[in-house]
Design an enzyme around this catalytic site. Structure first.
Site, mmCIF file in Angstrom:
data_model
loop_
_atom_site.group_PDB
_atom_site.id
_atom_site.type_symbol
_atom_site.label_atom_id
_atom_site.label_comp_id
_atom_site.label_asym_id
_atom_site.label_seq_id
_atom_site.Cartn_x
_atom_site.Cartn_y
_atom_site.Cartn_z
ATOM 1 N N HIS A 132 0.841 -1.198 0.000
ATOM 2 C CA HIS A 132 0.000 0.000 0.000
ATOM 3 C C HIS A 132 0.877 1.250 0.000
ATOM 4 O O HIS A 132 0.633 2.197 -0.766
ATOM 5 C CB HIS A 132 -0.909 -0.030 1.231
ATOM 6 C CG HIS A 132 -1.710 1.204 1.454
ATOM 7 N ND1 HIS A 132 -3.029 1.328 1.064
ATOM 8 C CD2 HIS A 132 -1.389 2.389 2.052
ATOM 9 C CE1 HIS A 132 -3.470 2.530 1.405
ATOM 10 N NE2 HIS A 132 -2.494 3.187 2.009
ATOM 11 N N GLU A 133 1.904 1.262 0.849
ATOM 12 C CA GLU A 133 2.788 2.429 0.923
ATOM 13 C C GLU A 133 3.641 2.560 -0.337
ATOM 14 O O GLU A 133 3.876 3.677 -0.819
ATOM 15 C CB GLU A 133 3.674 2.333 2.168
ATOM 16 C CG GLU A 133 2.918 2.233 3.489
ATOM 17 C CD GLU A 133 1.894 3.339 3.689
ATOM 18 O OE1 GLU A 133 2.082 4.443 3.130
ATOM 19 O OE2 GLU A 133 0.897 3.096 4.386
ATOM 20 N N HIS A 181 1.601 4.271 -2.901
ATOM 21 C CA HIS A 181 1.557 5.724 -2.720
ATOM 22 C C HIS A 181 2.753 6.377 -3.413
ATOM 23 O O HIS A 181 2.618 7.405 -4.091
ATOM 24 C CB HIS A 181 1.594 6.080 -1.234
ATOM 25 C CG HIS A 181 0.252 6.079 -0.569
ATOM 26 N ND1 HIS A 181 -0.843 6.726 -1.096
ATOM 27 C CD2 HIS A 181 -0.162 5.537 0.618
ATOM 28 C CE1 HIS A 181 -1.882 6.570 -0.282
ATOM 29 N NE2 HIS A 181 -1.497 5.849 0.750
ATOM 30 N N GLU A 188 -6.307 6.899 -1.083
ATOM 31 C CA GLU A 188 -6.243 5.677 -0.281
ATOM 32 C C GLU A 188 -6.867 4.498 -1.019
ATOM 33 O O GLU A 188 -6.349 3.378 -0.973
ATOM 34 C CB GLU A 188 -6.943 5.885 1.065
ATOM 35 C CG GLU A 188 -6.196 6.788 2.033
ATOM 36 C CD GLU A 188 -4.800 6.289 2.337
ATOM 37 O OE1 GLU A 188 -4.636 5.079 2.608
ATOM 38 O OE2 GLU A 188 -3.858 7.095 2.279
#
Length: 293
Positions: free
Chosen positions: A139-140, A143, A222
């Site tokens: 997930h990071e 980003h 997100e």
């Protein structure tokens, strides 16, 4: 390239709006030009300084320690996982840090895709399975690959400029009417006390409204980062990670860090002011494949 195009188009729209404001109000362009320069400097200056210092500030705020050389099996696994996912995402491996916190959380930051940082809490490493932790790290990484930090900076700079400029334009108009000063020779701002008071109130009000825009984008990104994680490690792993977050401690990171973390604070007056969508909505979006392309 798309971010730059969006930035230029947004600023073009801003200039069109400013031109309409000047035409309708008859405010002298010389004072407005100076005000616009000031608004741009303050609006974008603060955002870009924050971006350039983001890694340092983030590490200081959580007491994080960058892993220079892995000292145990957990750190070896963490470094290898970040390296593998970075290759999959097509970015240079970011710095990796660990910080002490009981909550399950992680964040990514940095001024560029190839000069970034991923940090995870000890709570995450101790309380998540390897599959769940992989999903959070992915997930990071998503980003970073999506360029979210730079895009957030551009959006914040635009809304900051709007807030500063429009509030002072309206304060100038209000001070002229309320102060009864219609003589241009006595200054364009009218009564300085009225001007200052109105400008401060309007900045506060517009600042709150502007935060709705930035928080909306934060929530939107997100969903895309969740989808990016699903593509890197699998949808079920990301869903399992989000379900684990539902049972975790309330995040302890500073409010200024929440937009960069995977787990946002849930206590808010309204979803409009939340940096993260509710976990149930994120899980449902993954199950429906709404953001997975």
């Amino acid at each position: 390239m798309m971010r730059i195009a969006l930035f230029l188009l947004t600023n073009l729209a801003v200039m069109v709006v400013f031109g309409l404001v000047l035409s309708l109000t008859g405010i002298q362009s010389s004072s407005v030009q100076g005000l616009l320069i000031m608004a741009l400097l303050f609006g974008f200056g603060g955002s870009f300084i924050s971006l350039l210092m983001s890694k340092w500030m983030a590490l200081k705020s959580v007491g994080g320690e960058v892993i220079e050389q892995p000292r145990n099996d957990m750190e070896h696994w963490l470094m290898n996982t970040v390296a593998q996912q970075s290759r999959q995402a097509g970015i240079k491996m970011p710095q990796v840090a660990i910080y002490h916190a009981p909550d399950i959380n992680a964040f990514a930051t940095g001024a560029r895709r190839d000069a970034s940082l991923v940090a995870v809490s000890t709570g995450l490493l101790q309380n998540m399975s390897r599959d769940e932790a992989e999903a959070v790290i992915a997930h990071e990484i998503s980003h970073i690959a999506n360029g979210d930090m730079v895009t957030m900076t551009l959006i914040q700079g635009v809304v900051n400029t709007f807030v500063i400029f429009i509030s002072r334009i309206l304060a100038q108009i209000a001070a002229g009417f309320m102060g009864g000063n219609r003589d241009e020779g006595e200054g364009n701002n009218g009564n300085p006390l009225i001007y200052f008071a109105v400008a401060m109130v309007l900045e506060l009000v517009f600042g709150i409204l502007a935060s709705i825009i930035t928080m909306w984008f934060s929530r939107h990104r997100e969903f895309h980062a969740d989808a990016g994680s699903a593509k890197l490690v699998g949808r079920e792993k990301m869903i399992a990670a989000l379900q684990r977050l539902k049972t975790s401690y309330e995040p302890q990171e500073a409010t200024s860090m929440m937009a960069f973390c995977i787990n946002g604070k849930s206590k808010s007056l309204s979803e409009m002011f939340m940096t993260h969508p509710p976990l149930d909505k994120r899980i449902e979006a993954l199950r429906s494949g709404q953001y997975i392309k």
